[in-house]
Scaffold this motif. Structure first.
Motif, PDB file in Angstrom:
ATOM      1  N   LYS A  83       0.580  -0.959  -0.025  1.00  0.00           N
ATOM      2  CA  LYS A  83       0.078  -0.265  -0.222  1.00  0.00           C
ATOM      3  C   LYS A  83       0.596   0.987  -0.032  1.00  0.00           C
ATOM      4  N   ILE A  84       1.740   0.928   0.701  1.00  0.00           N
ATOM      5  CA  ILE A  84       3.219   2.444   0.268  1.00  0.00           C
ATOM      6  C   ILE A  84       3.748   2.539  -0.725  1.00  0.00           C
ATOM      7  N   ARG A  85       4.261   1.399  -1.587  1.00  0.00           N
ATOM      8  CA  ARG A  85       4.639   1.731  -2.040  1.00  0.00           C
ATOM      9  C   ARG A  85       3.828   1.849  -3.453  1.00  0.00           C
ATOM     10  N   TYR A  86       2.618   1.614  -3.614  1.00  0.00           N
ATOM     11  CA  TYR A  86       2.026   2.216  -4.801  1.00  0.00           C
ATOM     12  C   TYR A  86       1.158   3.165  -4.637  1.00  0.00           C
ATOM     13  N   ASN A  87       1.517   4.119  -3.328  1.00  0.00           N
ATOM     14  CA  ASN A  87       0.623   5.193  -2.821  1.00  0.00           C
ATOM     15  C   ASN A  87       1.262   6.156  -3.956  1.00  0.00           C
ATOM     16  N   TYR A  88       1.009   6.352  -5.077  1.00  0.00           N
ATOM     17  CA  TYR A  88       1.521   7.737  -6.170  1.00  0.00           C
ATOM     18  C   TYR A  88       1.383   8.973  -5.102  1.00  0.00           C
ATOM     19  N   SER A  89       0.743   9.301  -4.618  1.00  0.00           N
ATOM     20  CA  SER A  89       0.985  10.557  -3.389  1.00  0.00           C
ATOM     21  C   SER A  89       1.977  11.181  -2.794  1.00  0.00           C
ATOM     22  N   LEU A  90       2.509  10.109  -2.671  1.00  0.00           N
ATOM     23  CA  LEU A  90       3.619  10.284  -1.481  1.00  0.00           C
ATOM     24  C   LEU A  90       4.854  10.406  -2.113  1.00  0.00           C
ATOM     25  N   ALA A  91       5.936  11.255  -2.614  1.00  0.00           N
ATOM     26  CA  ALA A  91       7.139  11.309  -2.756  1.00  0.00           C
ATOM     27  C   ALA A  91       8.163   9.700  -2.494  1.00  0.00           C
ATOM     28  N   TRP A  92       8.975   9.979  -3.425  1.00  0.00           N
ATOM     29  CA  TRP A  92      10.069   8.261  -3.160  1.00  0.00           C
ATOM     30  C   TRP A  92      10.736   8.629  -1.848  1.00  0.00           C
ATOM     31  N   GLU A  93      11.298   9.682  -1.550  1.00  0.00           N
ATOM     32  CA  GLU A  93      11.578   9.860  -0.282  1.00  0.00           C
ATOM     33  C   GLU A  93      10.593   9.848   0.748  1.00  0.00           C
ATOM     34  N   GLU A  94       9.506   9.978   1.170  1.00  0.00           N
ATOM     35  CA  GLU A  94       8.275   9.273   2.232  1.00  0.00           C
ATOM     36  C   GLU A  94       8.195   7.922   1.702  1.00  0.00           C
ATOM     37  N   GLN A  95       8.193   7.418   0.735  1.00  0.00           N
ATOM     38  CA  GLN A  95       7.543   6.092   0.868  1.00  0.00           C
ATOM     39  C   GLN A  95       8.641   5.440   1.253  1.00  0.00           C
ATOM     40  N   ARG A  96      10.118   5.996   0.874  1.00  0.00           N
ATOM     41  CA  ARG A  96      11.003   5.265   1.177  1.00  0.00           C
ATOM     42  C   ARG A  96      11.264   5.501   2.912  1.00  0.00           C
ATOM     43  N   ASP A  97      11.602   6.735   3.529  1.00  0.00           N
ATOM     44  CA  ASP A  97      10.705   6.418   5.120  1.00  0.00           C
ATOM     45  C   ASP A  97      10.039   5.240   6.067  1.00  0.00           C
ATOM     46  N   ALA A  98       8.517   5.077   5.210  1.00  0.00           N
ATOM     47  CA  ALA A  98       7.286   4.814   5.735  1.00  0.00           C
ATOM     48  C   ALA A  98       7.617   2.890   5.449  1.00  0.00           C
ATOM     49  N   LEU A  99       8.674   3.130   4.942  1.00  0.00           N
ATOM     50  CA  LEU A  99       8.956   1.243   4.755  1.00  0.00           C
ATOM     51  C   LEU A  99      10.024   1.209   5.932  1.00  0.00           C
ATOM     52  N   ARG A 100      10.604   2.001   5.208  1.00  0.00           N
ATOM     53  CA  ARG A 100      11.945   1.551   6.639  1.00  0.00           C
ATOM     54  C   ARG A 100      11.244   1.776   8.538  1.00  0.00           C
ATOM     55  N   GLU A 101      11.028   2.079   8.622  1.00  0.00           N
ATOM     56  CA  GLU A 101       9.245   2.820   9.659  1.00  0.00           C
ATOM     57  C   GLU A 101       9.406   1.122   9.639  1.00  0.00           C
ATOM     58  N   LEU A 102       7.999   0.637   8.971  1.00  0.00           N
ATOM     59  CA  LEU A 102       7.619  -0.605   8.918  1.00  0.00           C
ATOM     60  C   LEU A 102       8.616  -1.905   8.356  1.00  0.00           C
ATOM     61  N   GLN A 103       9.584  -1.394   7.741  1.00  0.00           N
ATOM     62  CA  GLN A 103      10.706  -2.506   7.805  1.00  0.00           C
ATOM     63  C   GLN A 103      11.820  -2.930   9.907  1.00  0.00           C
ATOM     64  N   ARG A 104      11.643  -1.577  10.740  1.00  0.00           N
ATOM     65  CA  ARG A 104      11.460  -1.627  12.513  1.00  0.00           C
ATOM     66  C   ARG A 104      10.482  -2.059  12.417  1.00  0.00           C
ATOM     67  N   ALA A 105       9.618  -2.346  12.660  1.00  0.00           N
ATOM     68  CA  ALA A 105       7.991  -2.912  12.973  1.00  0.00           C
ATOM     69  C   ALA A 105       8.342  -4.141  12.838  1.00  0.00           C
ATOM     70  N   PHE A 106       8.550  -4.783  11.714  1.00  0.00           N
ATOM     71  CA  PHE A 106       7.935  -6.150  10.576  1.00  0.00           C
ATOM     72  C   PHE A 106       9.394  -6.776  12.027  1.00  0.00           C
ATOM     73  N   ILE A 107      10.906  -6.038  12.106  1.00  0.00           N
ATOM     74  CA  ILE A 107      11.778  -6.961  12.902  1.00  0.00           C
ATOM     75  C   ILE A 107      11.642  -7.179  14.480  1.00  0.00           C
ATOM     76  N   GLU A 108      11.226  -6.014  15.093  1.00  0.00           N
ATOM     77  CA  GLU A 108      10.942  -5.892  16.345  1.00  0.00           C
ATOM     78  C   GLU A 108       9.626  -7.552  17.009  1.00  0.00           C
ATOM     79  N   GLU A 109       8.741  -7.060  16.136  1.00  0.00           N
ATOM     80  CA  GLU A 109       7.049  -8.051  15.778  1.00  0.00           C
ATOM     81  C   GLU A 109       8.276  -9.840  15.511  1.00  0.00           C
ATOM     82  N   VAL A 110       8.672  -9.397  15.170  1.00  0.00           N
ATOM     83  CA  VAL A 110      10.020 -10.968  14.793  1.00  0.00           C
ATOM     84  C   VAL A 110      10.770 -11.364  15.722  1.00  0.00           C
ATOM     85  N   ILE A 111      11.400 -10.717  16.112  1.00  0.00           N
ATOM     86  CA  ILE A 111      12.355 -10.849  17.324  1.00  0.00           C
ATOM     87  C   ILE A 111      11.378 -11.075  18.737  1.00  0.00           C
ATOM     88  N   ARG A 112      10.156 -10.304  18.864  1.00  0.00           N
ATOM     89  CA  ARG A 112      10.232 -10.578  20.486  1.00  0.00           C
ATOM     90  C   ARG A 112       9.012 -12.420  20.076  1.00  0.00           C
TER      91      ARG A 112
END
Length: 114
Positions: A83-112
């Motif tokens: 959903k973030i990647r194909y949200n074309y209302s976001l600039a690529w920097e915003e997409q990248r930052d949102a995906l990195r935030e989601l990566q952190r959440a994924f890693i935290e949940e996986v490790i937990r």
């Protein structure tokens, strides 16, 4: 540029290695570049993504690791990433930052849930 390495070297350098099948996190890792790759007799085996803090994500035809997230968990994050990647209302920097935030959440949940 990624370098060729071995499973042994990756296991020696990372405490947490998250094992993901080929294309299992293609949207979540869209703006990331692998730091290394492994090979097998048939050729390319897996890419290694350094997620910092002693955590790596290994994805490919022959992934390896000491943490295997469930299919449901991966799909939940992959759907959000798509959903973030194909949200074309976001600039690529915003997409990248949102995906990195989601990566952190994924890693935290996986490790937990390890």
């Amino acid at each position: 540029m990624k370098f060729k390495t071995t499973q042994k070297a990756i296991r020696a350098n990372y405490n947490k290695i998250i094992c993901v099948p080929y294309c299992g996190l293609q949207n979540l890792l869209n703006y990331e570049s692998p730091v290394a790759y492994t090979v097998r007799r048939e050729g390319w085996a897996a890419d290694i993504y350094d997620m910092s803090g002693g955590v790596a994500i290994v994805t490919g035809y022959a992934p390896f690791g000491n943490i295997r997230p469930s299919y449901e968990l991966r799909e939940r994050y992959e759907t959000q990433a798509e959903k973030i990647r194909y949200n074309y209302s976001l600039a690529w920097e915003e997409q990248r930052d949102a995906l990195r935030e989601l990566q952190r959440a994924f890693i935290e949940e996986v490790i937990r849930h390890e």
